[in-house]
Scaffold this motif. Structure first.
Motif, PDB file in Angstrom:
ATOM      1  N   PHE A  85     -13.533  -1.632   4.735  1.00 42.19           N
ATOM      2  CA  PHE A  85     -12.455  -2.424   4.858  1.00 42.19           C
ATOM      3  C   PHE A  85     -12.726  -3.725   5.152  1.00 42.19           C
ATOM      4  CE2 PHE A  85      -8.979  -3.557   8.172  1.00 42.19           C
ATOM      5  CZ  PHE A  85      -7.975  -3.737   7.159  1.00 42.19           C
ATOM      6  N   ILE A 129      -5.552  -7.823   6.999  1.00 42.01           N
ATOM      7  CA  ILE A 129      -5.853  -8.570   5.687  1.00 42.01           C
ATOM      8  C   ILE A 129      -5.251  -9.639   5.633  1.00 42.01           C
ATOM      9  CG2 ILE A 129      -5.579  -8.270   3.158  1.00 42.01           C
ATOM     10  CD1 ILE A 129      -5.675  -5.315   3.514  1.00 42.01           C
ATOM     11  N   LYS A 174     -14.894   1.564   8.117  1.00 45.22           N
ATOM     12  CA  LYS A 174     -14.682   0.187   8.704  1.00 45.22           C
ATOM     13  C   LYS A 174     -15.550  -0.911   8.097  1.00 45.22           C
ATOM     14  CE  LYS A 174     -13.560   1.323  13.405  1.00 45.22           C
ATOM     15  NZ  LYS A 174     -13.818   1.169  14.997  1.00 45.22           N
ATOM     16  N   SER A 222      -3.134  -2.436   8.856  1.00 45.85           N
ATOM     17  CA  SER A 222      -4.193  -2.837   7.807  1.00 45.85           C
ATOM     18  C   SER A 222      -3.837  -3.869   7.073  1.00 45.85           C
ATOM     19  CB  SER A 222      -4.387  -1.471   6.984  1.00 45.85           C
ATOM     20  OG  SER A 222      -3.281  -1.149   6.261  1.00 45.85           O
ATOM     21  N   SER A 223      -2.556  -3.909   6.701  1.00 42.84           N
ATOM     22  CA  SER A 223      -2.117  -5.325   5.829  1.00 42.84           C
ATOM     23  C   SER A 223      -1.969  -6.496   6.812  1.00 42.84           C
ATOM     24  CB  SER A 223      -0.740  -5.252   5.039  1.00 42.84           C
ATOM     25  OG  SER A 223       0.128  -4.901   5.845  1.00 42.84           O
ATOM     26  N   GLN A 257       0.793  -1.301  -0.122  1.00 45.52           N
ATOM     27  CA  GLN A 257       0.001  -0.105  -0.022  1.00 45.52           C
ATOM     28  C   GLN A 257       1.076   1.403  -0.120  1.00 45.52           C
ATOM     29  OE1 GLN A 257      -2.533  -2.701   2.919  1.00 45.52           O
ATOM     30  NE2 GLN A 257      -3.126  -0.427   3.178  1.00 45.52           N
ATOM     31  N   GLU A 279      -9.912   2.525   3.529  1.00 46.42           N
ATOM     32  CA  GLU A 279      -8.944   3.216   4.416  1.00 46.42           C
ATOM     33  C   GLU A 279      -9.881   4.084   5.632  1.00 46.42           C
ATOM     34  OE1 GLU A 279      -4.545   5.451   4.013  1.00 46.42           O
ATOM     35  OE2 GLU A 279      -6.169   5.565   2.317  1.00 46.42           O
ATOM     36  N   PHE A 336      -7.075  -0.970  -2.691  1.00 48.38           N
ATOM     37  CA  PHE A 336      -7.196  -0.217  -1.316  1.00 48.38           C
ATOM     38  C   PHE A 336      -7.634   1.057  -1.665  1.00 48.38           C
ATOM     39  CE2 PHE A 336      -6.537   0.891   3.033  1.00 48.38           C
ATOM     40  CZ  PHE A 336      -6.926  -0.071   3.869  1.00 48.38           C
TER      41      PHE A 336
END
Length: 348
Positions: free
Chosen positions: A68, A95, A65, A91-92, A8, A62, A57
């Motif tokens: 996401f 994921i 929620k 975040s990653s 990202q 971002e 993404f």
């Protein structure tokens, strides 16, 4: 084998991490490779023949929620065998954790070791001219049995883009019988921007040495700053600057840069993109950015200059990142006179 690579944020990072796709395809030509990136970075990997599918993404994901969560669900639905998390931030991490992949690879961080099967420790020193930014990424492929130490990022410009950009430049008054230089006049932030009065001297030198044509790399909201630099250049230099000739989009910029003899100026995404287009580069590094990591493939086609090369005493017992808060003061000490002869040699 189905593999997801996550990178990202920054354009330069997304471009650099794209080397992983060719390296994997060389070893596993039938692998299905997906790339999860921010929407605004797509231009540097568009048309890349080694990437099978993109997952974006978005700004909504971002900041929202629910969006996401939808992204996480869409990733899990793909049933990846392997996830390579190059970004390695919260975040990653999330994921990857919920991806369902059996093999999860990222860099070593003590607080995320439970998420990944393979936690790769970054090297401290570079073994090749590729630089640590390249070598660190290729380390992430070792769990897949891939042991490359060097791979050059590449941007793929279509024939139509090349033809259209050439026509645009000719209509804008560019003479292809003369040399053409793109100047990266502004960095991505103030602490990555060489002082205006100094970059103006660099531009004056380029004109004096080559009598070439000059293009400025800037975006519309940087117009005031770019104009300030233009006004600091000598009147003779101003006659060589085609100030209003620039790309409306990132792909336009790439296609225009394709026709340049070199890109000169602030180190950053533009320098990395020029290298990926096989264009000569002369990069002026911010005093707090490490050349060992980002000074990739340095040779007589790609020159890097850094204050540390000329004033090493300023860095005694410190690393570059320690100098971030002092960057503006250090920039003032980084006078063009230190590297002007090196620039002249590069131009010649």
């Amino acid at each position: 084998m189905k593999i997801l690579i996550i990178q990202q944020k920054m354009i330069g990072d997304v471009l650099t991490s794209s080397i992983l796709f060719k390296a994997i395809k060389d070893e596993y030509p039938n692998a299905e490779l997906h790339y999860l990136i921010n929407t605004h970075t797509f231009s540097v990997v568009e048309n890349n023949p080694f990437i099978d599918k993109f997952i974006f993404f978005t700004k909504k994901a971002e900041s929202n929620k629910k969006e996401f969560y939808r992204l996480i669900k869409s990733v899990k639905k793909e049933k990846f065998d392997v996830v390579i998390d190059v970004y390695s931030k919260l975040s990653s991490n999330i994921i990857t954790l919920f991806s369902g992949a059996k093999t999860k690879i990222s860099y070593y961080k003590y607080y995320t070791t439970s998420i990944y099967n393979h936690n790769i420790k970054r090297k401290l020193t570079t073994a090749t001219k590729a630089g640590l930014a390249i070598e660190h990424r290729l380390q992430l492929l070792k769990p897949l049995g891939i042991n490359k130490t060097s791979e050059i990022p590449k941007i793929f410009i279509s024939k139509k883009e090349i033809e259209n950009s050439q026509s645009f430049l000719e209509e804008s008054g560019i003479n292809f019988d003369q040399s053409l230089y793109m100047i990266s006049v502004l960095g991505s932030s103030l602490n990555k921007t060489y002082p205006f009065k100094y970059i103006a001297k660099v531009i004056d030198t380029v004109v004096e040495e080559t009598n070439g044509q000059i293009l400025f790399n800037y975006i519309p909201n940087q117009l005031t700053e770019a104009k300030t630099i233009y006004n600091l250049c000598k009147p003779k230099s101003q006659k060589h600057i085609l100030f209003d000739v620039f790309g409306e989009s990132l792909r336009d910029f790439l296609a225009i840069t394709y026709h340049c003899d070199a890109l000169i100026g602030n180190e950053g995404g533009a320098i990395n993109m020029a290298k990926a287009l096989n264009i000569n580069t002369f990069a002026i590094f911010s005093p707090w950015i490490d050349t060992t990591t980002w000074g990739t493939f340095e040779n007589h086609h790609h020159i890097n200059v850094h204050l540390k090369h000329y004033k090493p005493e300023l860095y005694s017992d410190k690393i570059e990142k320690d100098m971030k808060k002092e960057s503006l003061k250090l920039y003032e000490a980084f006078k063009p006179e230190f590297f002007i002869e090196k620039l002249k040699t590069f131009l010649n």
